[in-house]
Scaffold this active site. Sequence first.
Site, short mmCIF file in Angstrom:
data_model
loop_
_atom_site.label_atom_id
_atom_site.label_comp_id
_atom_site.label_asym_id
_atom_site.label_seq_id
_atom_site.Cartn_x
_atom_site.Cartn_y
_atom_site.Cartn_z
CG ASP A 134 -2.34 0.97 1.49
OD1 ASP A 134 -1.99 1.60 0.30
OD2 ASP A 134 -2.63 1.59 2.69
CD GLN A 150 -3.62 -1.52 4.39
OE1 GLN A 150 -3.99 -1.38 4.17
NE2 GLN A 150 -2.03 -0.53 4.54
CG ASP A 179 -1.20 6.58 7.17
OD1 ASP A 179 -1.90 6.89 6.62
OD2 ASP A 179 -2.05 5.28 7.32
CD GLU A 213 -3.92 10.06 6.00
OE1 GLU A 213 -4.89 10.57 4.84
OE2 GLU A 213 -4.43 9.81 6.49
CG HIS A 263 0.39 9.30 -1.15
ND1 HIS A 263 -0.40 10.54 0.21
CD2 HIS A 263 -0.38 8.49 -0.08
CE1 HIS A 263 -0.28 10.00 0.91
NE2 HIS A 263 -0.73 8.42 0.39
NE ARG A 265 -4.51 4.71 -3.31
CZ ARG A 265 -4.55 4.63 -2.24
NH1 ARG A 265 -4.45 4.97 -0.93
NH2 ARG A 265 -3.48 2.87 -1.72
C1 GLC Z 1 -3.16 6.80 4.03
C2 GLC Z 1 -2.68 7.04 3.20
C3 GLC Z 1 -3.16 6.23 2.15
C4 GLC Z 1 -2.98 4.73 2.22
C5 GLC Z 1 -3.85 4.15 3.93
C6 GLC Z 1 -3.79 3.34 4.98
O1 GLC Z 1 -4.66 7.50 3.62
O2 GLC Z 1 -2.89 8.17 2.58
O3 GLC Z 1 -2.04 5.95 0.88
O4 GLC Z 1 -3.38 3.88 1.46
O5 GLC Z 1 -3.63 5.54 5.35
O6 GLC Z 1 -2.59 2.93 5.34
#
Ligand code: GLC
Length: 646
Positions: free
Chosen positions: A138, A249, A281, A323, A392, A517
């Site tokens: 990812d 994940q 994140d 984020e 990204h 992406r």
């Molecule tokens: C955040 C990242 C993204 C990722 C997600 C899971 O949003 O910016 O790229 O897929 O977390 O970790």
Amino acid sequence: MYNRKLIDLFNKRYKKSKLKSEAINQAFKERFISNISEIKAISDELYGNSNEDVFEEILNSIFSAYQERAPDLKKLDLEKEKKDGWFLSNDLAGMSLYVDRFAGNLENLPKHLPYLENLGINLLHLMPIFESPEGESDGGYAVSNYRKVDPRFGTLDDLKSFHKELRKKDMYLMIDIVINHTSTHHEWAKKARAGNKKYMDYYYFYEDRQIPDQMELSMPEVFPESSPGNFSYVKELDQWVMSVFHNYQWDLNFRNPEVFIEMLNNIFFYANLGVDIIRIDAPAFIWKEMGTNCQNLPQAHKILQLIKLCNEIASPGMAILGEAIVAPAEIMNYFGKGRFATHECDFAYNATHMALQWDALATGDTRVMMAAQSEIMGKPLGTTWLNYTRCHDDIGLGYDDAMIQQAGLDPYLHRTYLKNYFSGTSPNSPAKGALFGVNPKTNDARISGTLASLCGLETAKAMGSNEIIELSIQKILLMQAHSFFLGGVPMLFYGDEVGYENDYTYLQDEAKSYDNRWMHRPVIDWSKNELSKNADYTEHSVFSGTQKLLKIRKSLSVIADKKNLYWLQNHNNAICGYLRHSDNQNVYCLFNFSESEQNITFYVLGEASKRPAKLKDLWTGKSIPIGHDHENLHFKPYQFYLLTEQ
Ligand code: GLC
């Protein structure tokens, strides 16, 4: 709040630590005394007030982090503190980049620093660099080891040497901590999969589908196409595990205090590498509760506040970026509310505004953008935005329906228009992107594509039309200008500074083809970037324009984020404008988002502050004669002005 018992505990611990009683440690002591009662209160709230062990562990982490912090970083902490919001400054401008796709590896990165400096960048966000399995990564957000740099990029020593190079140039470093989940290849996940109870408790495991099925009723899907659902079957255990993002994940269980302590220690590890901004994140997801959408829950905020307070004691020079890509009303909570205002995240992504810029560009109408402002203007002084046009990730259209309705539009039809416009399905659209995360159940979809391709450069080049090429470059610069001057740190995405178009080669790579992406995550071809030096090429126009905008921004202290942004009244829906105001300077930033020529009357300038006598456009260097209130300021398609009083 002063708490004698806690102070005694501190004094005991301080004595044991053998820290000398010099001024720098005195500052640590003061920070400790001001924050420790809150830390205890939040830790009790989350983990129970009989659990003294958790609090002890937190204390240990803070002490060890501070003791291990290098003297020069401690000095820098104090210097940053004196600057009163070092990260609010108009001097900061950042770029996010993948180390391998930009420079090959960490060792090669310093040789490209002059290029970035020349552009005007002094903050680097290195996309995830810690170990992550190649095929299930990812983009690095599936971390299998938080302390080991992935060999693809180099070693921890390479990172440290790179950081030294940055420091020599007074440049800042930002990296990620992925706290919501680990890769299934992380040793905790491997032990959990082998049935180790301690590590199974680091995640959310369920013996059957009963609870997962109930939770699914209220949990949205993040990757509905490539990874539908929020739980994955673990064959070895015949159990289900929560996996909100990809099935590789696994979500960490922050109800378990050991998970919190592990992550706090990882955060301190990064802080002590000298990181200036830590990007947490996906913090919106870190607490789950049956019957909710498992996002933005109060406990998620508590965890962030706990991290912030601990960081304020041991490594206060590191700012925190959350984020959270969430609805406008929710995002404001990440700056901290009530007595926690400014004690949660220092930065948040201005995702609402980013998406609304794209909305305005597609429609030539700024009304939806304006309707959102009352919500996002309430940010507390001392916190700031990370402003961007592309990153990204995809562009989400998750702003409220009410904002679209306020502009007199139908939310469903409006979003359908935007999706068609950016995915290139509408016949008149020059934009070339793709839909990401299409969910047929909800009709949701987000958008992928580079800044240049979404602004029409790819289509214009294919048509071979110089006129349309110029128009798309004008759009690129309009989008950047609009976000650079808002207040907050502009974060460019690598490649956009020279107009990289979509890269479709990801479709040939099995580890990437399911995730479009990757079309906007270019591999840098330095011979293309070299064209930025040659005036015959579009790379030059985009680079020099971006560079000029950053230079203007750096020259204007009024652009620092001091809660000094005022939106001008909309007298023409195609044009929006804001005033950046301080005691000794006014800058009017005005933008025509439409493809046609437009006018606004000079009246608008006098509405927000004293009508200026004489104006100069910092972008063109030209003086602008000010007409009477009823006379017009004229705009060419996608033209913008950066006007200051002469
Ligand atoms: C955040 C990242 C993204 C990722 C997600 C899971 O949003 O910016 O790229 O897929 O977390 O970790």
